[in-house]
Design an enzyme around this catalytic site. Sequence first.
Site, PDB file in Angstrom:
ATOM      1  N   LYS A 132       0.889  -1.157   0.000  1.00  0.00           N
ATOM      2  CA  LYS A 132       0.000   0.000   0.000  1.00  0.00           C
ATOM      3  C   LYS A 132       0.926   1.205   0.000  1.00  0.00           C
ATOM      4  CE  LYS A 132      -3.010   2.778   2.817  1.00  0.00           C
ATOM      5  NZ  LYS A 132      -4.043   2.881   3.849  1.00  0.00           N
ATOM      6  N   GLY A 137     -10.564   8.077   5.849  1.00  0.00           N
ATOM      7  CA  GLY A 137     -11.561   9.064   6.237  1.00  0.00           C
ATOM      8  C   GLY A 137     -12.936   8.524   6.541  1.00  0.00           C
ATOM      9  N   THR A 145      -9.510   3.471  11.619  1.00  0.00           N
ATOM     10  CA  THR A 145      -9.873   4.228  12.820  1.00  0.00           C
ATOM     11  C   THR A 145     -11.335   4.069  13.210  1.00  0.00           C
ATOM     12  OG1 THR A 145      -8.260   5.842  12.052  1.00  0.00           O
ATOM     13  CG2 THR A 145      -9.591   6.472  13.938  1.00  0.00           C
TER      14      THR A 145
END
Lengths: 66, 264
Positions: free
Chosen positions: B101, B190, B212
């Site tokens: 990545k 996000g 997250t």
Amino acid sequence: MNIRLNGAPAQTGATTLEELIAMLGYHEDAKIATAVNGDFVPTAKRAEQKLIANDDVEILAPRQGG
Amino acid sequence: MVEFYGQKLGSRLLMGTAMYPSPELLQKAVKASKAQIVTVSLRREAARQQSAQQQSGQGFWELIRELGVRVLPNTAGCKSVKEAITTAQMAREMFETAWIKLEVIANDDTLQPDLFGLVEAAQILSKDGFEVFPYTTEDLGAADRLLEAGCKLLMPWGAPIGSARGLNNPYALETMRNYFPDIPLVVDAGIGAPSHAAKAMEMGYDAVLLNTAIAKAGDPVIMAKAFAQAIDAGRAAFKAGLMEPRNMASPSTPVAGTPFFKLD
């Protein structure tokens, strides 16, 4: 001699990267990867990677990440 | 099934492994999510840390191996092409995978991709046999160049990493989807709520990568399951064919036979 190890000044008597890793006490099967002066050094090449003064050594291990 | 570099996968949820309250919760969350790919990083480790198995890279690596999932190492924190390339090479040896990545970061506040560095690093790494998962923006020019460089998929952001803002620019993401109908596209970064992930899937995106939003949820295990369900729902809705929005109301109940109705 003086080197940089993982971003901090360090002193070592090791003459090769392989020696440095052993002297630092990393386990023989340790899952680590190495770079010297910003360049990747494969495991197989650690014995022939001679260390000189002020070399910048990175020793990394797996970590959590996103 | 979604396919990345020839690997077919049943799950369209890719999970990050950072910021969980404990290694046990990380394991439980990954299992609950049914994710088949997790991202990991490489970080400095002193020899003395290796004795504390739980914190050390060695302990973490054991935990990941036990999960039996595919590993996608990242170049998080890299701000230059050189840093990203060296990190990728270290990752390839350490994790025994050609998958990377690729993150080349331009700004510490937004953590936005440095598109110039990203394309350059993608070129070099692809030539060296890496299978690059580029973390990019909705910029179509950069997308073209990444594909030319050898990337076989793209990972545009939804919003800044860890911001939980969802899809900041859905118009641009839709445009990107339309521009590259046959390239696997993964929304990465996000995401905050399962509805954000569902929306990305409803748009026709192939998968979602998030960290997250699960790790920092009140109950990461239940949240992991919720995200998996949302991604399934969004994908099913996309396949089922969403109806087009209308400007004005259109009665769903038949008009013919309306009681008390007078023509004049």
